[in-house]
Design an enzyme around this catalytic site. Structure first.
Site, PDB file in Angstrom:
ATOM      1  N   THR A 139       0.832  -1.195   0.000  1.00  0.00           N
ATOM      2  CA  THR A 139       0.000   0.000   0.000  1.00  0.00           C
ATOM      3  C   THR A 139       0.864   1.240   0.000  1.00  0.00           C
ATOM      4  O   THR A 139       2.080   1.169   0.101  1.00  0.00           O
ATOM      5  CB  THR A 139      -0.930   0.001   1.226  1.00  0.00           C
ATOM      6  N   GLU A 345       0.428 -21.324   3.310  1.00  0.00           N
ATOM      7  CA  GLU A 345       0.367 -21.916   1.967  1.00  0.00           C
ATOM      8  C   GLU A 345      -0.644 -23.054   1.895  1.00  0.00           C
ATOM      9  O   GLU A 345      -0.475 -23.989   1.115  1.00  0.00           O
ATOM     10  CB  GLU A 345       1.748 -22.401   1.501  1.00  0.00           C
TER      11      GLU A 345
END
Length: 644
Positions: A139, A345
């Site tokens: 961001t 994951e």
């Protein structure tokens, strides 16, 4: 050198260095690995601080400093091979997570996999040169964006995991990676041809995690077995000297099956690495036929190996007694660093279900096993952090092989259950190959009633027979899971409810499938070994791994009619005999992993075995030992004593 360890090494039946070469893939790879290792460990600027005595903020500061130095050193040493870069990172940070892990391991590959060529020109080179440092939520600080650290975690103290809150933030349309999914200038959203197209990076990471499971478990075994050879306790015979605790059968039963597992996972990790590179080459040539198995197998083996390794590391720690609780043992750090792999994951239960139910190519491929691996998948060269556009094409060939190109994506919408669908195809008479080929024999596999007339003894020395036993177990559990699903389907409102009601059976079936793959790959590796002494010791480890698994899961083998009660009793006895057979080579077997003391970071697992004097020196460095009496005594306890 500790006398016990010297004697253990001198009595080994094989040449340790030759086994190290086997694990590395040859003498030249061992030489190069050690060269990379030396560059990191002997560099004065990269000398390692004892992080256990630092605060969380101090640990993070040290990690960022070392990551910055690491980038410069990789450039200075012109380390270009991706695997060598990963090794250098590991040596610099002594196996701990580091602040740039996500940027290097996931952010860059994701740009390559999901960005358009124009976006790669815009984002990739700056990211390659660390002008952009990426994470899961990148961001800008100029808009009303609230970010912060999430606080202390179970491990990963060197990494700043954070939170992100967006308030009145407009993300430019061109910042969305639009290789597949797109948003047009008029706001129209265009879905990707397949939801699986964005999973390339995750499949790559899951494949690599299998190798990390081997590394973490083998390090824990090295520490626990060396310490067990040094430590003496109690007495086996009245009046006799205290024996090494490694001589106790119970200690061997804790550690030696884990040692065998570590070797099995090493070979499986190498297989997954080679499979990834091979399929990368195949897909670059337009052959997508093996993508379904890679997707399914990487999910299942990620879950299977991390569950086993995480539990095994903790068993190693407990096998070291009270000293295993100390951070100086190195085992707590290995555990808290590795255990998150069971979640990130892909949470492991979900991964096991994905192996049973995953989107894959519809009947457009045959799957190959390790014996058919080609040499095509060699790793291309990279030049780290050199701002050349050719890097993009080089990295694409390394990371982007898992990209399913749009011309094939329309075929990636069916076969929604991998083992489930494979079972159905086999029952209909279609021939399967690769890791699911055992389902071809479902109609012919052994029935329970046929076992009753068998002789009470089984040939447990036969490698092929043991692989066959695991194959039959997997087939039986897959078949049982499918049958359970059909029973539930008749009682439920929809397929989703039936699937959820069969989930436990499906996870067990996926676990058995992965267990079979590990056993099969271990056995396949034995056939490649020409050194007789190494072949013998690894055959012993293979039999221990296989028979210990049968012993621990005897219900499955009995229920499937693969063994009878007498034969299971024989398995239990054979496991105990194999423990004694492994014992003379145990220390040499962990030495072959070739971990330097700086990487193990363990007082208990030191190569020289001089444990207790170094444990004392380590403890003296604690900040609490800087003063003879801590100030808290004078502030709180002494005033209390005067009032009582």
């Amino acid at each position: 050198m500790n006398a016990d360890l010297r004697r253990e090494r001198e009595s080994a039946s094989f040449h340790t260095e030759r086994l190290t070469h086997l694990l590395d893939g040859g003498p030249e790879k061992t030489r190069r690995r050690r060269e990379i290792e030396t560059l990191a460990l002997n560099d004065p600027e990269l000398q390692h601080k004892e992080v256990n005595f630092l605060t969380c903020s101090e640990r993070y500061d040290v990690a960022v400093k070392k990551s910055s130095l690491m980038v410069r050193k990789i450039q200075e040493h012109a380390i270009s091979n991706p695997e060598e870069i990963m090794s250098f990172k590991r040596y610099v940070h002594r196996g701990r997570p580091e602040p740039l892990d996500l940027h290097l391991g996931m952010f860059l590959p994701t740009i390559l996999n999901q960005a358009t060529p124009e976006q790669q020109d815009r984002f990739f080179i700056p990211a390659w040169n660390l002008q952009i440092i990426g994470t899961y939520a990148q961001t800008e600080m100029g808009h009303g964006v609230v970010v912060g650290d999430i606080g202390p975690k179970f491990g990963f103290d060197d990494v700043d995991n954070g939170f992100l809150k967006l308030e009145n933030v407009r993300v430019p349309r061109e910042n969305m990676l639009m290789r597949y999914a797109k948003v047009l200038p008029d706001g129209t959203y265009m879905k990707p041809p397949s939801d699986k197209l964005t999973y390339g990076t995750m499949v790559f990471i899951r494949s690599m995690i299998v190798g990390e499971s081997a590394r973490a478990l083998s390090q824990a075994c090295t520490i626990a077995i060396r310490y067990s050879a040094v430590r003496h306790q109690s007495e086996l015979k009245p009046g006799a000297p205290e024996p090494q605790i490694l001589d106790y059968q119970t200690q061997q039963y804790k550690l030696f099956p884990l040692l065998a597992t570590a070797y099995a996972f090493c070979f499986v990790g190498n297989f997954m690495r080679d499979m990834y590179h091979r399929i990368t080459g195949d897909m670059n040539d337009g052959d997508y036929s093996q993508l379904p198995e890679l997707h399914s197998l990487s999910a299942g083996l990620k879950a299977f190996t991390t569950w086993v390794a995480s539990t095994g590391i903790e068993e190693c720690r407990m096998a070291c007694g009270g000293h295993g609780y100390s951070r100086c043992s190195g085992l707590p750090d290995i555990y808290v660093t590795f255990t998150p792999t069971c979640t990130y994951e892909g949470e492991n239960t979900v991964m096991m279900l994905q192996t049973a139910r995953s989107l894959s190519l519809s009947g457009c491929g045959k799957w190959q096993m390790a014996s058919t691996l080609s040499e095509r998948g060699t790793t291309p060269s990279l030049v780290m952090w050199w701002p050349r556009k050719s890097i993009c094409s080089q990295l694409n060939s390394h990371f982007a092989g898992l990209i399913v190109r749009p011309d094939c994506a329309s075929r990636a919408k069916s076969q929604q259950r991998y083992l489930f669908k494979s079972y159905t195809r086999a029952k209909s008479g279609q021939r399967l190959s690769g890791t699911v080929s055992y389902l071809n024999d479902l109609c012919n596999h052994i029935q329970p009633q046929q076992v009753a007339g068998r002789p009470p003894l089984a040939n447990l020395d036969n490698v092929t027979r043991l692989v066959e036993a695991y194959k039959l177990r997997a087939a039986n559990l897959v078949e049982g899971a499918v049958q359970s699903y059909h029973v539930e389907l008749g009682c439920r409102i929809n397929k989703e409810e039936a699937w959820n009601s069969t989930a436990i059976d499906l996870v067990r079936a996926s676990g058995a499938h992965c267990h079979y793959v590990v056993v099969k790959l271990f056995a396949a590796k034995l056939s490649e070994i020409t050194d007789g002494s190494i072949h013998n010791v690894l055959c012993t480890l293979f039999r221990l791994y296989a028979l210990h698994g049968i012993s621990k899961n005897s219900g499955d083998f009995l229920h499937a009619g693969i063994f009878n009660d007498h034969q299971i009793s024989q398995v239990h006895q054979c496991v105990k005999e194999l423990l004694a057979a492994v014992r003379p080579n145990a220390v040499a077997l962990v030495d072959a992993f070739d971990y330097p003391d700086a990487i193990l970071s363990s007082v208990l697992g030191r190569y020289d075995g001089n444990v207790y004097e170094h444990m004392f020196e380590w403890a003296k460095r604690s900040p609490l030992n800087q003063n003879e009496v801590h100030e808290s005594f004078h502030k709180y306890l002494k005033p209390l004593q005067s009032k009582l």
